[in-house]
Design a protein around this motif. Structure first.
Motif, PDB file in Angstrom:
ATOM      1  N   GLU A   7       0.828  -1.209   0.000  1.00  0.00           N
ATOM      2  CA  GLU A   7       0.000   0.000   0.000  1.00  0.00           C
ATOM      3  C   GLU A   7       0.863   1.260   0.000  1.00  0.00           C
ATOM      4  OE1 GLU A   7      -0.632  -2.671   1.898  1.00  0.00           O
ATOM      5  OE2 GLU A   7      -2.536  -3.273   1.013  1.00  0.00           O
ATOM      6  N   GLU A   8       1.933   1.228   0.813  1.00  0.00           N
ATOM      7  CA  GLU A   8       2.842   2.385   0.838  1.00  0.00           C
ATOM      8  C   GLU A   8       3.520   2.585  -0.517  1.00  0.00           C
ATOM      9  OE1 GLU A   8       4.578   3.040   5.270  1.00  0.00           O
ATOM     10  OE2 GLU A   8       4.892   1.018   4.474  1.00  0.00           O
ATOM     11  N   ILE A   9       3.864   1.481  -1.163  1.00  0.00           N
ATOM     12  CA  ILE A   9       4.505   1.588  -2.481  1.00  0.00           C
ATOM     13  C   ILE A   9       3.587   2.292  -3.484  1.00  0.00           C
ATOM     14  CG2 ILE A   9       5.335   0.249  -4.473  1.00  0.00           C
ATOM     15  CD1 ILE A   9       7.302   0.441  -2.022  1.00  0.00           C
ATOM     16  N   VAL A  10       2.315   1.962  -3.436  1.00  0.00           N
ATOM     17  CA  VAL A  10       1.355   2.612  -4.340  1.00  0.00           C
ATOM     18  C   VAL A  10       1.239   4.099  -3.984  1.00  0.00           C
ATOM     19  CG1 VAL A  10      -1.063   2.687  -5.087  1.00  0.00           C
ATOM     20  CG2 VAL A  10       0.080   0.476  -4.752  1.00  0.00           C
ATOM     21  N   GLU A  11       1.109   4.397  -2.680  1.00  0.00           N
ATOM     22  CA  GLU A  11       1.047   5.775  -2.190  1.00  0.00           C
ATOM     23  C   GLU A  11       2.255   6.586  -2.649  1.00  0.00           C
ATOM     24  OE1 GLU A  11      -1.215   8.001  -0.751  1.00  0.00           O
ATOM     25  OE2 GLU A  11      -2.110   6.013  -0.998  1.00  0.00           O
ATOM     26  N   TRP A  12       3.436   6.040  -2.411  1.00  0.00           N
ATOM     27  CA  TRP A  12       4.683   6.753  -2.711  1.00  0.00           C
ATOM     28  C   TRP A  12       4.857   6.938  -4.216  1.00  0.00           C
ATOM     29  CZ3 TRP A  12       8.723   3.802   0.873  1.00  0.00           C
ATOM     30  CH2 TRP A  12       8.295   3.914   2.209  1.00  0.00           C
ATOM     31  N   PRO A  40       8.044   0.426  -8.967  1.00  0.00           N
ATOM     32  CA  PRO A  40       7.765   1.854  -9.065  1.00  0.00           C
ATOM     33  C   PRO A  40       7.692   2.338 -10.521  1.00  0.00           C
ATOM     34  CG  PRO A  40       9.609   1.461  -7.552  1.00  0.00           C
ATOM     35  CD  PRO A  40       9.200   0.131  -8.099  1.00  0.00           C
ATOM     36  N   ALA A  41       8.569   1.828 -11.384  1.00  0.00           N
ATOM     37  CA  ALA A  41       8.571   2.259 -12.791  1.00  0.00           C
ATOM     38  C   ALA A  41       7.253   1.886 -13.471  1.00  0.00           C
ATOM     39  CB  ALA A  41       9.745   1.627 -13.538  1.00  0.00           C
ATOM     40  N   ASP A 132      16.505  14.003  -9.503  1.00  0.00           N
ATOM     41  CA  ASP A 132      15.638  15.106  -9.927  1.00  0.00           C
ATOM     42  C   ASP A 132      14.295  15.039  -9.203  1.00  0.00           C
ATOM     43  OD1 ASP A 132      17.285  16.234 -12.252  1.00  0.00           O
ATOM     44  OD2 ASP A 132      17.171  14.093 -12.739  1.00  0.00           O
ATOM     45  N   TYR A 133      13.808  13.823  -9.004  1.00  0.00           N
ATOM     46  CA  TYR A 133      12.535  13.627  -8.300  1.00  0.00           C
ATOM     47  C   TYR A 133      12.689  12.540  -7.248  1.00  0.00           C
ATOM     48  CZ  TYR A 133      11.069  15.746 -12.713  1.00  0.00           C
ATOM     49  OH  TYR A 133      10.960  16.563 -13.805  1.00  0.00           O
ATOM     50  N   TYR A 134      12.157  12.788  -6.074  1.00  0.00           N
ATOM     51  CA  TYR A 134      12.114  11.762  -5.033  1.00  0.00           C
ATOM     52  C   TYR A 134      10.838  11.979  -4.261  1.00  0.00           C
ATOM     53  CZ  TYR A 134      13.952  15.754  -2.442  1.00  0.00           C
ATOM     54  OH  TYR A 134      14.127  17.022  -1.929  1.00  0.00           O
ATOM     55  N   TYR A 135      10.253  10.882  -3.778  1.00  0.00           N
ATOM     56  CA  TYR A 135       9.033  11.044  -2.990  1.00  0.00           C
ATOM     57  C   TYR A 135       9.374  11.410  -1.555  1.00  0.00           C
ATOM     58  CZ  TYR A 135       4.783  10.213  -0.454  1.00  0.00           C
ATOM     59  OH  TYR A 135       3.709  10.383   0.385  1.00  0.00           O
ATOM     60  N   TYR A 146      11.534  -3.690   1.431  1.00  0.00           N
ATOM     61  CA  TYR A 146      10.525  -3.540   0.384  1.00  0.00           C
ATOM     62  C   TYR A 146       9.815  -4.865   0.140  1.00  0.00           C
ATOM     63  CZ  TYR A 146      13.002   0.799  -0.828  1.00  0.00           C
ATOM     64  OH  TYR A 146      13.587   2.029  -0.797  1.00  0.00           O
ATOM     65  N   PRO A 147       8.557  -4.791  -0.315  1.00  0.00           N
ATOM     66  CA  PRO A 147       7.794  -6.040  -0.503  1.00  0.00           C
ATOM     67  C   PRO A 147       8.392  -6.972  -1.552  1.00  0.00           C
ATOM     68  CG  PRO A 147       6.506  -4.094  -1.174  1.00  0.00           C
ATOM     69  CD  PRO A 147       7.726  -3.600  -0.490  1.00  0.00           C
ATOM     70  N   TRP A 148       9.163  -6.439  -2.497  1.00  0.00           N
ATOM     71  CA  TRP A 148       9.704  -7.304  -3.556  1.00  0.00           C
ATOM     72  C   TRP A 148      11.017  -7.976  -3.179  1.00  0.00           C
ATOM     73  CZ3 TRP A 148       8.299  -2.158  -4.628  1.00  0.00           C
ATOM     74  CH2 TRP A 148       9.323  -1.221  -4.460  1.00  0.00           C
ATOM     75  N   THR A 149      11.534  -7.713  -1.989  1.00  0.00           N
ATOM     76  CA  THR A 149      12.725  -8.455  -1.541  1.00  0.00           C
ATOM     77  C   THR A 149      12.445  -9.156  -0.212  1.00  0.00           C
ATOM     78  OG1 THR A 149      13.593  -6.468  -0.467  1.00  0.00           O
ATOM     79  CG2 THR A 149      14.441  -6.960  -2.664  1.00  0.00           C
ATOM     80  N   ARG A 150      11.177  -9.372   0.061  1.00  0.00           N
ATOM     81  CA  ARG A 150      10.814  -9.868   1.391  1.00  0.00           C
ATOM     82  C   ARG A 150      11.455 -11.225   1.688  1.00  0.00           C
ATOM     83  NH1 ARG A 150       5.688  -7.156   2.789  1.00  0.00           N
ATOM     84  NH2 ARG A 150       7.303  -5.562   2.899  1.00  0.00           N
TER      85      ARG A 150
END
Ligand code: ADE
Length: 222
Positions: A7-12, A40-41, A132-135, A146-150
């Motif tokens: 959920e945080e990943i989607v938010e961010w 994220p991409a 240039d951009y960061y959340y 992160y959920p993808w390295t759990r």
């Protein structure tokens, strides 16, 4: 260690996409830095309506929270991005080395008209580059789970616990629930049961632990 949820990943990623949109930059193509930049991409493509997504694998961290030798580009294929605005996306700028390497490679070999960098998190006190951009700006270094390295992370961290406990306290035998308790104690997070189960299975398979009985695991001393 900080547990990051889907959920945080989607938010961010949503917030990051908004920042890119508000800046007026219109990427023609998104380049995900593999493997952390994939999710994220893909979300940024969705949120900004971008069809073109490709990837480059720049690897620095060989195991969770332990530095590898250095960053390398794993597959140096050629793509022609001339005339295009490109956006390089990763999960995090930590030291920044893998992003710097990917940026330099893409600029030199793929030659986009412009290349900007977007990441979910930027660890400002240690990073050699400001994206240039960061959340989110992170002011104090921490490992983000992160959920993808759990599974990968839980496996590495349990390995670290059992080898350290052997070295420091001579502990050789573990029950499955002890492993879970130590994990929670050491890292201050909890994950779904399936991750502990599979992580222990992985460690048995790789010969680090042996299953002595139903609930007892022994550390294999080399
Ligand atoms: N990859 C590189 N640095 C990291 C960090 N601090 N947390 C999670 N993944 C990372």
């Amino acid at each position: 260690m900080k547990l990051v949820t889907w959920e945080e990943i989607v938010e961010w990623s949503w917030g990051l996409a908004e920042k890119i949109r508000q800046s007026g930059y219109k990427p023609d193509v998104v380049i995900a830095i593999a493997r952390g930049g994939y999710v994220p991409a893909r979300l940024i493509c969705d949120f900004l309506g971008i069809e073109n997504l490709l990837s480059i694998q720049s690897q620095h961290w060989v195991e969770a929270a332990a530095k590898g030798e250095k960053a390398i580009i794993k597959f140096e294929y050629e793509v022609d991005l001339s005339g295009m605005n490109a956006l390089l996306v990763d999960d995090i700028v930590d030291t920044g080395e893998s992003v710097i390497l990917a940026r330099d490679f893409v600029k030199k070999r793929w030659k986009p008209k412009e290349l900007r960098i977007a990441v979910l998190q930027w660890i400002s006190p240690v990073a050699k580059i400001k994206p240039d951009y960061y959340y989110m700006e992170v002011k104090e270094w921490v490992w983000f789970q992160y959920p993808w390295t759990r599974l990968e992370d839980v496996t590495q961290f349990i390995k670290r616990i059992v080898t350290t406990e052997l070295k420091e306290h001579g502990k050789k035998r573990w029950t499955y629930s002890e492993i879970k308790e130590y994990f929670k104690e050491w890292y201050g997070i909890e994950v779904d049961e399936r991750y502990y189960r599979k992580a222990v299975e992985n460690l048995v398979e790789s010969g680090i632990l042996s299953r002595e009985s139903d609930d007892i695991y022994a550390l294999n001393v080399k």
